[in-house]
Structures are given as structure tokens and as C-alpha cells.
Write an enzyme that holds these catalytic residues in place. Structure first.
Site, PDB file in Angstrom:
ATOM      1  CE  LYS A 132      -4.472  -0.184   2.173  1.00  0.00           C
ATOM      2  NZ  LYS A 132      -5.162  -0.078   3.465  1.00  0.00           N
ATOM      3  CB  ILE A 133       2.011   3.304  -2.602  1.00  0.00           C
ATOM      4  CG1 ILE A 133       2.916   2.094  -2.807  1.00  0.00           C
ATOM      5  CG2 ILE A 133       2.715   4.610  -2.927  1.00  0.00           C
ATOM      6  CD1 ILE A 133       4.257   2.177  -2.121  1.00  0.00           C
TER       7      ILE A 133
END
Ligand code: E4P
Length: 214
Positions: free
Chosen positions: A83-84
Site C-alpha cells: 500500500k502506497i
């Protein structure tokens, strides 16, 4: 539509897995911190338990930090999705992670424009946070509808993962739009299952059958 569970709690995952409804899991730093203990151990247990994608979030806020963390997180299992956050440095990291074939979930997406950028850069998933938008009287689901149209217009492979879900109507609306995935708190899965007419109907059937047997 795939159902992911929005939690870092193993008991909740086991329950939903037993129901046959666990297609994947999304975590975030808040959810991981709620479980306490060693986050690395917890992440490893989650990746082992879940037969599907598991989103683990980076903490760094520069491209270099995110790429370094992403490589580490990806080593937890083949099912890891990194997750960015939807910030400029995140977008820079995204391109490289796409090239390295590390799966990504761009999180904290609050507008169709942000989703378009993430899709152009090859994000595996984008996560529009519908509940948090609704809370500010912006219609979160409308944005998801626009994302669906844009991604279909250009045949982007990025999957729409509806997040920040607050109630079953978010689930129905997402399914009607054709969102690819929705990530649900455990409580929303329970709400979806339950209907008072089902409970009353079953109680009446059983009572009638018992009376008939006497
Ligand atoms: C998604 O991946 C997020 O973990 C989650 O849906 C955040 O939503 P909330 O904190 O608004 O519930």
C-alpha cells in the site's frame, strides 16, 4: 466482486474464511497498531492465513523509503500487495514498483483524478475511501462510478478497491457500479448476512414443524 476484509485481526479473518467469503485482506498502520505486539510476526501470520491478496502499508513518505519498505514487505509472501499513499513521492515509487512487478494498492484516494494518475502509472489497485468522503458530505460512491467509466474508457487494468466502507448500501452501490473489489469491516459482513424476516421466518418454520411432530 471480490470481498476483502479490512482488518489486521486474525480471529475476524478466520471467521470470514470459514464462511467462504475471504478473498483477501487490507490492513493499514492504524489497524495493525490495534492488534499490538510485533507487527512483523502479525504480518507473517496474516499472509499465511489468507489465500488471497494481503495489503501491507508503507510508513515512509519519500520515494526511496517507500521502495525500500516495499521490497521488505513483498518478502512476507507472494500474496503481498504494497500500500502506497496517494502523494507525489508515492507516484514516483509506483512506477518503479510496477517495473519490478511488486503489486501495489494506492491508498487514501479521494478523487477520480487521483485514481486516474495511479492507474496511468500501473497501480494494481486504487482504494477510494468512500466513507470518509460521505462524512464530509461529498458523495464517495459517485467518484467510484466516474473511476469505473474512466478505467473502462482506456482499458486500464488497475482494479477499483472500494474502501472506508461504513454500511451495506456502500456494498450494493459498489456492486451496481461494477467495482472490482470492496474491503469490508467485519461488522458490515454481519450486517449483510442478517435480515429479521429470515430469522422470524426460520423460527416460524421450526415452531410449525415441532407442533406437527407432537
Ligand atoms: C483501506 O484499505 C483502509 O484500510 C480502510 O478502508 C480505511 O478506512 P477507514 O479508516 O475510514 O475505516
Amino acid at each position: 466482486m471480490q470481498f476483502f476484509l479490512d482488518t489486521a485481526n486474525l480471529d475476524e479473518m478466520r471467521e470470514v474464511k470459514e464462511l467462504g467469503l475471504l478473498d483477501g485482506v487490507t490492513t493499514n498502520p492504524t489497524l495493525m497498531s490495534r492488534e499490538g505486539g510485533d507487527w512483523r510476526e502479525q504480518a507473517a501470520l496474516i499472509c499465511e492465513l489468507v489465500d488471497g491478496p494481503v495489503s501491507l502499508e508503507v510508513i515512509g513518505t519519500t520515494r526511496e523509503e517507500m521502495i525500500k519498505e516495499a521490497k521488505d514487505l513483498a518478502s512476507f509472501g507472494d500474496n503481498v500487495v504494497v500500500k502506497i499513499p496517494m502523494i507525489a513521492e508515492g507516484l514516483k515509487a509506483l512506477k518503479e514498483l510496477h517495473e519490478r512487478e511488486i503489486k501495489t494498492n494506492v491508498t487514501l484516494v479521494f478523487s477520480p483524478g487521483q485514481a486516474l494518475l495511479a492507474a496511468k502509472l500501473g497501480a494494481t489497485y486504487v482504494s477510494p475511501f468512500v466513507g470518509r468522503l460521505d462524512a464530509l458530505t461529498h458523495n464517495g460512491i459517485e467518484g467510484v462510478d466516474q473511476m469505473r467509466t474512466m478505467f473502462d474508457n482506456y482499458d486500464y487494468k488497475t482494479k477499483i478497491l472500494v474502501a472506508s466502507v461504513r454500511h451495506p448500501m456502500h456494498v450494493l452501490d459498489s456492486a451496481l457500479i461494477g467495482a472490482d473489489v470492496i474491503t469490508l469491516p467485519y461488522s458490515t459482513i454481519t450486517q449483510l448476512m442478517k435480515h429479521p424476516l429470515t430469522d422470524n421466518g426460520l423460527a416460524a418454520f421450526l415452531a410449525d414443524w415441532e407442533a406437527f411432530q407432537k
